[in-house]
Each structure stands twice: as C-alpha cells, then as structure tokens.
Design an enzyme around this catalytic site. Structure first.
Site, short mmCIF file in Angstrom:
data_model
loop_
_atom_site.label_atom_id
_atom_site.label_comp_id
_atom_site.label_asym_id
_atom_site.label_seq_id
_atom_site.Cartn_x
_atom_site.Cartn_y
_atom_site.Cartn_z
N CYS A 63 15.09 52.67 9.32
CA CYS A 63 15.73 51.49 8.74
C CYS A 63 14.67 50.52 8.23
O CYS A 63 13.69 50.25 8.92
CB CYS A 63 16.61 50.79 9.78
SG CYS A 63 18.24 51.52 9.93
N HIS A 64 14.90 49.97 7.04
CA HIS A 64 13.98 49.00 6.47
C HIS A 64 14.26 47.61 7.03
O HIS A 64 15.42 47.22 7.14
CB HIS A 64 14.12 48.97 4.94
CG HIS A 64 13.73 50.23 4.27
ND1 HIS A 64 14.57 51.33 4.21
CD2 HIS A 64 12.58 50.60 3.63
CE1 HIS A 64 13.96 52.31 3.55
NE2 HIS A 64 12.76 51.89 3.20
N GLU A 99 22.92 48.50 10.19
CA GLU A 99 22.85 47.23 10.91
C GLU A 99 24.21 46.86 11.48
O GLU A 99 24.30 46.39 12.64
CB GLU A 99 22.36 46.13 9.96
CG GLU A 99 20.88 46.14 9.67
CD GLU A 99 20.44 47.25 8.71
OE1 GLU A 99 19.24 47.43 8.55
OE2 GLU A 99 21.32 47.92 8.11
N ASP A 113 28.82 46.45 30.02
CA ASP A 113 27.97 45.98 31.12
C ASP A 113 28.62 44.84 31.89
O ASP A 113 28.53 44.76 33.12
CB ASP A 113 26.63 45.54 30.56
CG ASP A 113 25.71 45.00 31.64
OD1 ASP A 113 25.31 45.79 32.52
OD2 ASP A 113 25.40 43.80 31.61
#
Length: 304
Positions: A63-64, A99, A113
């Site tokens: 990923c950039h 993203e 969690d």
C-alpha cells in the site's frame, strides 16, 4: 510497490464493511447503553478505526502512503449483528479501498476485544469492499465507443530515415490500450503545408482523432502548432493545461512545450511532443478521460 508515478491525481472514495456478530441481546444492550466494562464500544472502536485508516501503509507492504482526507465510521444494528461501515476519501493517484477495509477490520477487532469479557461467542464476518469510486474503472465505459484515430509523426530526420520513430509508436500503444482503432500511421517532414494537408484529409474522412507528434517545441523547424491552430474551430484549452501540468510535475522543461488541442467539427486534433517520454506522459495525462469528449459531442441525448 507498484509504480504509480504515471497516474493522475483524482478524487477517490471507498466504503468497506465488517460485521460483528454477538451471541445475545444482553451484549447489544450493553453496547447501546454504554455499560461495557472497558468503556464506550462505539467511540473507542471509531477512534481505533481512524488511526487504522491513516496507518494502512505501515501495515500492508504494497500500500502506498497517501493523504487520507476524510474518514467516517458508522454503525447499524440488525438483530445480533453490528454492521460497521467505513468511508474514506482521498485526492491521490491510487484508491483507498484497502484503507477502508483495514479500518473496518480494526474497528471490528476493537469491538471484539472490548466485548469478549461479557460475550465468549463473538465472530467477525464479511469484511469486504462495498463501493469504490474515482479510479480508472469509472472511466472504462468511455472506451467502448468504436473510435478511429490517425497518428502522424512530424520530423525531418525520421521522414528521411536518419532516425527511428518511437514517440508515434508509444501513442499508438496508448490508443490501443484505450480500445481506439488505429486507421493510419504516417511520418511526414516538418512542413506546414504537409501537416495541414494531412489534417484536412483526415477530417474530411470523418476521423475521430488526429494526433500529431513532434514540432511542438521552440526550434526554428517546429511549426506544428502554427500549422494546426488556424484550422481549429474550437479550442479545448483544458486538455493543453492538463498535459503541461502533468509534464511540469515530472520535468521542468515541459513549460516549453506548445501542445495543441481542439476540434474541427467532431474531430479531436492533438499536437503532442516528439520526444518519446513527452508523448508518453502527454497520453497518460489525458487518457482515458479525454474520450468522454465524444460522449459530450453526442449532444442533449447524453447526460450523466
């Protein structure tokens, strides 16, 4: 990472989803009423998602790094399932779908969690892309138009056989990648009368595009703009601006190029640099988006 330096910057959007499935109504009630021991689940998970959106390039090797200019995290409860929807925007050369999915997955993991002390049967499901906009696929529809093009190289040295043409062949490759049919490829000297004769002939033949390569510089022999401009009926300055802006970001000498873009009837006429790199970058700057012009030329029957 994949080379994206040839791509143009556009507004890009992506929406991704994750589903957090719990095992009881009591868990849903605890989330809604903000009584989960670890804190406000929705707000904590949202913050985690915002961090994840901005750190995706640190976690996914290919990923950039890119500017994340908008992120939203929203929730919808359906029975025992909490739908997470993450939307991300950027103005950049590559999309933000990873993203968005990364952020959605981190939101879901944060919820897992926080809820595991009160619910031992939580699952995370269907992390997937819902929608993406702004990339090359959005313009693919303009490729399927059965367009015809002629490519003319203007160069004394190439016409005399002293040099080999590379720029014209690059233009042809780019046109073929955009599904444009090459009807003619010719090489002529840097002579105003021959340039105009070729152009008039192709316009009369109903060619959709006539693309010249060469003669757009400032040497005494560079006469392509002077030959073409008197015949142009409607200038399209935005195309010229896009070519020069794209080139200037890569090579400071691009400001010296005199590219031309305009219409004669419904024929798009372009004059591009004669250097291989200049021709290639000019094509990358405007294709495939420039093909939308032919939809516009169809008139009132075409509307977005």
């Amino acid at each position: 990472m994949i080379n994206i330096t040839h791509k143009s910057t556009t507004l890009r959007k992506a929406i991704a989803q994750a589903i957090v499935k719990v095992s009881s109504e009591e868990t849903i009630a605890a989330v809604v009423n903000k009584i989960v021991p670890k804190g406000d689940v929705f707000e904590m998970a949202k913050v985690a998602g915002l961090f994840a959106a901005k750190r995706t390039a640190d976690m996914i090797p290919d990923c950039h790094p890119l500017p994340v200019e908008f992120t939203s995290v929203n929730y919808e409860i359906k029975g025992l399932e909490i739908y997470v929807l993450v939307e991300i925007h950027t103005i950049y050369k590559t999309g933000v779908e990873v993203e968005a999915m990364h952020a959605a997955s981190v939101v879901a993991l944060t919820m897992y969690d926080m809820l595991k002390p009160i619910d031992k049967n939580i699952s995370i499901e269907q992390i997937k892309l819902i929608e993406k906009k702004g990339g090359k696929t959005d313009y693919a529809k303009d490729k399927e138009q059965n367009l015809k093009a002629a490519v003319i190289v203007c160069s004394d040295s190439i016409a005399s056989g002293q040099k080999e043409d590379r720029a014209g062949k690059v233009i042809i490759q780019k046109l073929e990648a955009s599904k444009v049919s090459i009807e003619d490829y010719s090489i002529i000297p840097d002579e105003k009368e021959k340039i105009q004769s070729k152009l008039r002939g192709f316009v009369e033949a109903g060619m959709d595009m006539v693309i010249f390569s060469g003669g757009t510089g400032l040497s005494p022999k560079d006469v392509t703009p002077e030959a073409i401009r008197p015949l142009i009926e409607r200038e399209v300055p935005g195309i010229e601006e896009a070519i020069r802006s794209y080139g200037q970001a890569r090579m400071p000498y691009s400001m010296l190029s005199r590219s031309v873009a305009g219409l004669i009837g419904n024929t798009l006429v372009l004059a591009l640099p004669g250097s291989t790199k200049g021709a290639e970058e000019s094509m990358d700057a405007i294709f495939p988006a420039v093909l939308h012009l032919f939809k516009v030329l169809e008139g009132p029957k075409y509307r977005h």
